[in-house]
Design a protein around this motif. Structure first.
Motif, PDB file in Angstrom:
ATOM      1  N   LEU A 244       0.806  -1.225   0.000  1.00  0.00           N
ATOM      2  CA  LEU A 244       0.000   0.000   0.000  1.00  0.00           C
ATOM      3  C   LEU A 244       0.838   1.273   0.000  1.00  0.00           C
ATOM      4  O   LEU A 244       0.519   2.238  -0.694  1.00  0.00           O
ATOM      5  CB  LEU A 244      -0.928   0.029   1.214  1.00  0.00           C
ATOM      6  CG  LEU A 244      -2.093  -0.952   1.204  1.00  0.00           C
ATOM      7  CD1 LEU A 244      -2.885  -0.838   2.511  1.00  0.00           C
ATOM      8  CD2 LEU A 244      -3.000  -0.705   0.009  1.00  0.00           C
ATOM      9  N   PHE A 245       1.918   1.285   0.785  1.00  0.00           N
ATOM     10  CA  PHE A 245       2.651   2.532   0.966  1.00  0.00           C
ATOM     11  C   PHE A 245       3.728   2.800  -0.086  1.00  0.00           C
ATOM     12  O   PHE A 245       4.040   3.957  -0.357  1.00  0.00           O
ATOM     13  CB  PHE A 245       3.252   2.602   2.371  1.00  0.00           C
ATOM     14  CG  PHE A 245       2.222   2.738   3.451  1.00  0.00           C
ATOM     15  CD1 PHE A 245       1.181   3.639   3.341  1.00  0.00           C
ATOM     16  CD2 PHE A 245       2.287   1.959   4.587  1.00  0.00           C
ATOM     17  CE1 PHE A 245       0.218   3.761   4.330  1.00  0.00           C
ATOM     18  CE2 PHE A 245       1.335   2.070   5.588  1.00  0.00           C
ATOM     19  CZ  PHE A 245       0.300   2.979   5.458  1.00  0.00           C
ATOM     20  N   ILE A 246       4.304   1.778  -0.678  1.00  0.00           N
ATOM     21  CA  ILE A 246       5.348   2.034  -1.685  1.00  0.00           C
ATOM     22  C   ILE A 246       4.801   2.847  -2.860  1.00  0.00           C
ATOM     23  O   ILE A 246       5.393   3.857  -3.226  1.00  0.00           O
ATOM     24  CB  ILE A 246       6.042   0.734  -2.130  1.00  0.00           C
ATOM     25  CG1 ILE A 246       6.928   0.218  -0.990  1.00  0.00           C
ATOM     26  CG2 ILE A 246       6.869   0.957  -3.399  1.00  0.00           C
ATOM     27  CD1 ILE A 246       7.539  -1.144  -1.237  1.00  0.00           C
ATOM     28  N   PRO A 247       3.652   2.486  -3.442  1.00  0.00           N
ATOM     29  CA  PRO A 247       3.175   3.310  -4.563  1.00  0.00           C
ATOM     30  C   PRO A 247       2.528   4.629  -4.131  1.00  0.00           C
ATOM     31  O   PRO A 247       2.445   5.554  -4.927  1.00  0.00           O
ATOM     32  CB  PRO A 247       2.158   2.414  -5.267  1.00  0.00           C
ATOM     33  CG  PRO A 247       1.729   1.427  -4.258  1.00  0.00           C
ATOM     34  CD  PRO A 247       2.866   1.260  -3.305  1.00  0.00           C
ATOM     35  N   THR A 248       2.087   4.734  -2.883  1.00  0.00           N
ATOM     36  CA  THR A 248       1.381   5.951  -2.470  1.00  0.00           C
ATOM     37  C   THR A 248       2.278   7.003  -1.831  1.00  0.00           C
ATOM     38  O   THR A 248       2.137   8.188  -2.125  1.00  0.00           O
ATOM     39  CB  THR A 248       0.218   5.623  -1.511  1.00  0.00           C
ATOM     40  OG1 THR A 248       0.731   4.908  -0.380  1.00  0.00           O
ATOM     41  CG2 THR A 248      -0.850   4.800  -2.210  1.00  0.00           C
TER      42      THR A 248
ATOM     43  N   LEU B 290      14.445   7.141   3.177  1.00  0.00           N
ATOM     44  CA  LEU B 290      14.609   6.341   1.971  1.00  0.00           C
ATOM     45  C   LEU B 290      13.325   6.359   1.153  1.00  0.00           C
ATOM     46  O   LEU B 290      12.254   6.658   1.680  1.00  0.00           O
ATOM     47  CB  LEU B 290      14.944   4.885   2.330  1.00  0.00           C
ATOM     48  CG  LEU B 290      16.236   4.626   3.071  1.00  0.00           C
ATOM     49  CD1 LEU B 290      16.325   3.169   3.495  1.00  0.00           C
ATOM     50  CD2 LEU B 290      17.441   5.018   2.240  1.00  0.00           C
ATOM     51  N   ARG B 291      13.457   6.027  -0.119  1.00  0.00           N
ATOM     52  CA  ARG B 291      12.272   5.807  -0.949  1.00  0.00           C
ATOM     53  C   ARG B 291      12.579   4.782  -2.022  1.00  0.00           C
ATOM     54  O   ARG B 291      13.725   4.603  -2.421  1.00  0.00           O
ATOM     55  CB  ARG B 291      11.709   7.096  -1.528  1.00  0.00           C
ATOM     56  CG  ARG B 291      12.582   7.884  -2.364  1.00  0.00           C
ATOM     57  CD  ARG B 291      11.998   9.275  -2.656  1.00  0.00           C
ATOM     58  NE  ARG B 291      13.016  10.002  -3.367  1.00  0.00           N
ATOM     59  CZ  ARG B 291      12.963  10.298  -4.648  1.00  0.00           C
ATOM     60  NH1 ARG B 291      11.894  10.009  -5.344  1.00  0.00           N
ATOM     61  NH2 ARG B 291      13.954  10.916  -5.236  1.00  0.00           N
ATOM     62  N   VAL B 292      11.534   4.110  -2.463  1.00  0.00           N
ATOM     63  CA  VAL B 292      11.657   3.080  -3.493  1.00  0.00           C
ATOM     64  C   VAL B 292      11.259   3.697  -4.830  1.00  0.00           C
ATOM     65  O   VAL B 292      10.174   4.266  -4.944  1.00  0.00           O
ATOM     66  CB  VAL B 292      10.741   1.867  -3.173  1.00  0.00           C
ATOM     67  CG1 VAL B 292      10.830   0.825  -4.277  1.00  0.00           C
ATOM     68  CG2 VAL B 292      11.099   1.266  -1.826  1.00  0.00           C
TER      69      VAL B 292
ATOM     70  N   GLY C 294      10.082   7.314 -13.333  1.00  0.00           N
ATOM     71  CA  GLY C 294       8.628   7.360 -13.325  1.00  0.00           C
ATOM     72  C   GLY C 294       8.033   6.842 -12.029  1.00  0.00           C
ATOM     73  O   GLY C 294       8.703   6.741 -11.002  1.00  0.00           O
ATOM     74  N   TRP C 295       6.746   6.511 -12.092  1.00  0.00           N
ATOM     75  CA  TRP C 295       6.006   6.031 -10.932  1.00  0.00           C
ATOM     76  C   TRP C 295       6.247   4.540 -10.757  1.00  0.00           C
ATOM     77  O   TRP C 295       6.311   3.792 -11.739  1.00  0.00           O
ATOM     78  CB  TRP C 295       4.517   6.326 -11.114  1.00  0.00           C
ATOM     79  CG  TRP C 295       3.645   5.875  -9.993  1.00  0.00           C
ATOM     80  CD1 TRP C 295       3.815   6.160  -8.668  1.00  0.00           C
ATOM     81  CD2 TRP C 295       2.463   5.086 -10.079  1.00  0.00           C
ATOM     82  NE1 TRP C 295       2.802   5.591  -7.921  1.00  0.00           N
ATOM     83  CE2 TRP C 295       1.965   4.915  -8.769  1.00  0.00           C
ATOM     84  CE3 TRP C 295       1.782   4.488 -11.125  1.00  0.00           C
ATOM     85  CZ2 TRP C 295       0.815   4.193  -8.494  1.00  0.00           C
ATOM     86  CZ3 TRP C 295       0.644   3.770 -10.843  1.00  0.00           C
ATOM     87  CH2 TRP C 295       0.158   3.635  -9.538  1.00  0.00           C
ATOM     88  N   VAL C 296       6.341   4.096  -9.526  1.00  0.00           N
ATOM     89  CA  VAL C 296       6.618   2.694  -9.238  1.00  0.00           C
ATOM     90  C   VAL C 296       5.455   1.787  -9.659  1.00  0.00           C
ATOM     91  O   VAL C 296       5.664   0.625  -9.974  1.00  0.00           O
ATOM     92  CB  VAL C 296       6.995   2.508  -7.753  1.00  0.00           C
ATOM     93  CG1 VAL C 296       5.793   2.618  -6.856  1.00  0.00           C
ATOM     94  CG2 VAL C 296       7.723   1.226  -7.520  1.00  0.00           C
ATOM     95  N   GLY C 297       4.247   2.319  -9.701  1.00  0.00           N
ATOM     96  CA  GLY C 297       3.079   1.558 -10.139  1.00  0.00           C
ATOM     97  C   GLY C 297       2.629   0.517  -9.139  1.00  0.00           C
ATOM     98  O   GLY C 297       3.228   0.346  -8.076  1.00  0.00           O
ATOM     99  N   PRO C 298       1.586  -0.234  -9.445  1.00  0.00           N
ATOM    100  CA  PRO C 298       1.056  -1.212  -8.485  1.00  0.00           C
ATOM    101  C   PRO C 298       1.741  -2.575  -8.512  1.00  0.00           C
ATOM    102  O   PRO C 298       1.795  -3.259  -7.499  1.00  0.00           O
ATOM    103  CB  PRO C 298      -0.405  -1.346  -8.900  1.00  0.00           C
ATOM    104  CG  PRO C 298      -0.423  -1.012 -10.354  1.00  0.00           C
ATOM    105  CD  PRO C 298       0.682  -0.017 -10.568  1.00  0.00           C
TER     106      PRO C 298
END
Length: 144
Positions: free
Chosen positions: A78-82, A94-96, A102-106
């Motif tokens: 839930l939190f990685i893409p949001t 940190l961030r993934v 671009g966006w990491v997507g679902p």
């Protein structure tokens, strides 16, 4: 053939610092997140999952064990893409992100998390300090 060029794509030489081959800086914002921060983020996320699971099952129960793992995985997905990473990632700076930008997507968080909860892929790293779970998901954990 020059000595600095790999003969095949499987023979990429390590960079001078983790992330160099990915075009990331050696230090500071945007550089590969190092082990200390990664472990701190993991500990924060795991403790949060344990505490949340305690609301539903006693600590020593099998149910609590499975709830903790499920809550941990759900928080990652839930939190990685949001918010760009788990709560632990964000608290330690940190961030993934996807390697390609671009966006990491679902789908990337799902692949990454499934491999992360298996554990072994997360402890197998390359010279860029990317775990196997990040390599397969096409992501890298960087300093925010």
């Amino acid at each position: 053939m020059p000595a600095t060029q790999p003969r095949t794509s499987g023979e990429l030489r390590p960079g001078r610092w983790p992330g160099e081959r990915l075009g990331l800086p050696a230090a500071g914002s945007g550089s590969v997140g190092r082990v200390g921060r990664r472990l701190a983020a993991l500990a924060i996320d795991w403790v949060a999952a344990i505490v949340i699971a305690l609301l539903f099952a006693p600590y020593s129960s099998t149910l609590h064990t499975w709830l903790t793992l499920g809550i941990f995985a759900l928080m990652q997905v839930l939190f990685i893409p949001t918010i760009g990473g788990s709560v632990g990632h964000r608290l330690v700076g940190l961030r993934v992100v996807p390697v390609a930008g671009g966006w990491v997507g679902p789908w990337r968080p799902v692949v990454r998390t499934v491999l992360l909860v298996i554990v072994l892929p997360a402890v197998v790293w390359d010279s860029d300090q990317r775990g196997f779970h990040d390599k397969l998901a096409g992501t890298v954990l960087i300093r925010a």
